[in-house]
Design an enzyme around this catalytic site. Structure first.
Site, short mmCIF file in Angstrom:
data_model
loop_
_atom_site.label_atom_id
_atom_site.label_comp_id
_atom_site.label_asym_id
_atom_site.label_seq_id
_atom_site.Cartn_x
_atom_site.Cartn_y
_atom_site.Cartn_z
N GLN A 179 -4.66 100.76 50.14
CA GLN A 179 -5.57 99.79 50.53
C GLN A 179 -5.33 98.44 49.55
OE1 GLN A 179 -8.17 99.24 52.23
NE2 GLN A 179 -8.39 101.40 52.67
N ALA A 200 1.29 101.32 56.60
CA ALA A 200 1.63 99.91 57.21
C ALA A 200 0.11 99.56 57.91
CB ALA A 200 2.60 100.18 58.22
N HIS A 201 -0.69 100.54 58.34
CA HIS A 201 -1.92 100.00 59.27
C HIS A 201 -2.87 99.28 58.68
CE1 HIS A 201 -4.82 103.03 58.91
NE2 HIS A 201 -3.89 103.85 58.45
N THR A 237 13.46 112.50 62.70
CA THR A 237 14.11 111.57 63.12
C THR A 237 13.20 110.41 62.68
OG1 THR A 237 15.07 112.58 65.03
CG2 THR A 237 14.85 110.30 65.21
N CYS A 322 -13.62 108.03 57.71
CA CYS A 322 -13.28 109.22 57.86
C CYS A 322 -14.59 110.00 57.30
CB CYS A 322 -12.18 109.71 57.28
SG CYS A 322 -11.41 108.57 56.11
C1 LIG Z 1 -6.71 104.90 50.06
C2 LIG Z 1 -6.14 105.36 51.34
N1 LIG Z 1 -5.43 106.43 51.17
C3 LIG Z 1 -4.85 107.32 52.28
C4 LIG Z 1 -5.10 106.59 53.46
C5 LIG Z 1 -4.68 107.21 54.74
O1 LIG Z 1 -3.73 106.73 55.40
P1 LIG Z 1 -3.13 107.04 56.76
O2 LIG Z 1 -4.26 106.68 57.50
O3 LIG Z 1 -1.95 106.16 56.85
O4 LIG Z 1 -2.88 108.56 56.88
C6 LIG Z 1 -6.28 105.66 53.42
C7 LIG Z 1 -6.64 105.04 55.18
O5 LIG Z 1 -6.80 105.77 55.84
C8 LIG Z 1 -6.50 105.10 52.64
O6 LIG Z 1 -7.51 104.07 52.41
#
Ligand SMILES: Cc1ncc(COP(=O)(O)O)c(C=O)c1O
Ligand code: FES
Lengths: 386, 165
Positions: A179, A200-201, A237, A322
């Site tokens: 974050q 990245a997202h 890969t 989540c």
């Molecule tokens: C603090 C934190 N750690 C880990 C993740 C998990 O990352 P990813 O969605 O790229 O698996 C997120 C968000 O989804 C996050 O906000």
């Protein structure tokens, strides 16, 4: 209908510049970076240029960056990889009660594999006390993992102080910076970091790509075995288009965007707190991510408010995207000492660089109306109905 | 994640509010999710001298499924005899709502519980015979509500919650 996206902590749109950078690596420069021919070499070059960009951003060297499929994988790799590689030295890991689910669940799994885990508490603002970390470290401790910018409440942890303690006591220090990356400066040297998780997202890059910084000399086991990619630490890969996009998203991140998001966030916080009665801000008032505003609205339930806002085209989130599958109140808010009532009534807005002042204005108007409506519907007394 | 019917009842809930001088009030809570629901009923006799639910209103602090379930429960119960209303199940409500996600089935239970509890309140206040299963449900519901108020409401809200009506 309007579409106002205020859930950038869940994910962000891909920036057009990122998409343009990625495009050629889908149909034209599709090579496998391990291939010896020129087409493969083209991919390899893109891979290494990207690695350099990401390394530079955190003051690391490129061979300390291992690309992964995202934050979840990086955290799993860091914790499990370090635990198993060092299990002859010790079996103890320290983390906090406010981590992302992928850290918490990795730790819980490690507990089933003979490791001991300490979950440190936080203060009412969500801050981990460096002293608590210091006191929790024993001869058996291998590593400490503390989230940098909290995904639910936006509190930024004092990683430099914690890192210093870890270095002095000779234990590894990992931070989950998904974050905070590009929003709060990270310098792996000055912050005494051995491992850093990034993705990245959350920064206008594509989903499904991330990295783990691993300081040179760290004893860590590979977690994904195969053809020996990424210095034999993470086989598979390489996702070249994703990695190129990741690097581009890092390149375009700028302080102007941070200033802008901070301004929008502050308007939102100030106005909501003054115009919506019986409402509190969760998380640290000052040490917080530039895009996060998390509130509790007394007497109403977060999901109901979220969906009422959604009917008006406003997208936000309860706790974290989540945890929407569970009924229990957010573990982060409970760790901060909120009562179950306040935890159930929380809502997270996370602004982005494409939001406008009008978006914020509209959101506040609708929010006031919908909070009032739900409170009129609520049997819980002692709350001001507007 | 929610059906069209749930979203309809959530966006435009029917029968919100309270009934002054209600004949029965049912208060229920779920201490896991912290949701609370109150149902008010007004009872009158029909031409066969049976008790029927003449008017019904609700107040809910809860998720979208809880709001939609209370709205649907009031719609289904309105005009029913007390004995028919007692036959309503959480599945009836969920089905009328076009289904609920598995984790949200308890929201519809909350609605039938609130109705049962309102009927219990009416029967006991009027010294009418209370069926055994209603009595058993009442015992469970009372404990759940106490737990919910203790675990999920702050003292100020608890005080006001008790003071109301
Ligand atoms: C603090 C934190 N750690 C880990 C993740 C998990 O990352 P990813 O969605 O790229 O698996 C997120 C968000 O989804 C996050 O906000
Ligand atoms: S989540 Fe408990 S009533 Fe809906």
């Amino acid at each position: 209908m309007k579409r106002i996206y205020m859930d950038h902590a869940a994910t962000t749109p891909v920036d057009e510049r990122v998409m343009k950078a990625m495009n050629p690596y889908l149909c034209e420069r599709y090579g496998n970076a391990s291939s010896i021919h020129r087409i493969g070499h083209e991919a390899k070059e893109a891979l290494e240029t990207s690695r350099q960009v990401i390394a530079d951003k955190i003051n690391a060297s490129p061979d300390e960056i291992i690309f992964t499929s995202g934050g979840t994988e990086s955290n799993n790799f860091a914790l499990k990889g370090i635990a198993f590689a060092n299990r002859d030295k010790g079996r103890h890991i320290i983390t906090t009660r406010v981590e992302h689910g992928c850290v918490l669940n990795s730790c819980r799994w490690l507990e089933t594999q003979g490791f001991k885990v300490t979950y440190l508490g936080v203060d009412k603002n969500g801050i981990v006390r460096p002293d608590d970390v210091s006191q929790a470290i024993t001869k058996d401790t291998i590593a400490v993992s503390v989230i940098h910018g909290n995904n639910e409440v936006g509190t930024v942890a004092p990683i430099r102080d914690i890192g210093k303690i870890c270095t002095e006591k000779g234990v590894y220090f990992h931070t989950d910076a998904c974050q905070s990356f590009t929003k709060v400066p990270i310098d792996v040297e000055k912050d005494y970091l051995d491992m850093v998780t990034i993705n990245a997202h959350k920064i206008y890059g594509p989903k499904g790509v991330g990295a783990l910084y691993i300081k040179k000399g760290t004893t860590i086991d590979a977690w994904q075995h195969g053809g020996g990619h990424e210095r034999n630490l993470r086989s598979g890969t390489e996702n070249i288009p994703g990695i190129v996009g990741f690097a581009k998203s890092v390149e375009i991140a700028c302080t102007d965007d941070i200033t802008y998001m901070t301004k929008l966030r502050d308007i939102l916080i100030t106005r909501v707190l003054s115009e919506v009665l019986d409402c509190t801000l969760n998380g640290h008032p000052a040490q917080r991510l530039c895009n996060n505003a998390n509130f509790s609205f007394k007497g109403i339930e977060g999901e109901a408010l979220l969906l009422r806002l959604d009917l008006h085209g406003i997208a936000c989130s309860t706790a974290s995207a989540c945890s929407s599958h569970t009924l229990e109140p957010s573990h982060v808010l409970m760790a901060m000492g909120l009562g179950a009532e306040d935890a159930h009534s929380s809502l997270r807005f996370s602004v982005g660089k494409e939001n406008t002042a009008e978006d914020i204005e509209y959101t506040i108007d609708i929010l006031k109306k919908e909070v009032g409506l739900l409170r009129k519907m609520s049997p819980v007394g002692g709350i001001n109905v507007q | 994640m929610y059906s069209k019917e749930v979203m309809d009842h959530f966006a435009n809930p029917r029968n919100i509010g309270i009934i002054e001088n209600a004949d029965g009030v049912g208060k229920v809570g779920n201490y896991v999710c912290g949701d609370i629901m109150w149902i008010y009923i007004k009872v009158r006799k029909n031409e066969n001298d049976e008790d029927i639910i003449d008017d019904i209103r609700f107040k809910t602090m809860g998720c979208a499924a809880a709001i939609a379930s209370s709205s649907m429960a009031t719609e289904l119960a309105k005009g029913k005899t007390i004995s028919d209303a007692l036959k309503m199940t959480k599945q009836n409500i969920a089905d009328s709502l076009g289904g609920l996600p598995a984790v949200k089935l308890h929201c519809s239970l909350l609605a039938t519980d609130a109705l049962v509890e309102a009927i219990y309140d009416y029967l006991s206040k009027n010294s009418l015979p209370v069926p055994d299963d209603v009595l058993r449900k009442h015992e469970r519901i009372k404990i759940d509500l106490e737990k919910t108020e203790k675990m999920c409401l702050n003292p100020k809200a608890q005080e006001n919650s008790l003071k109301k009506d």
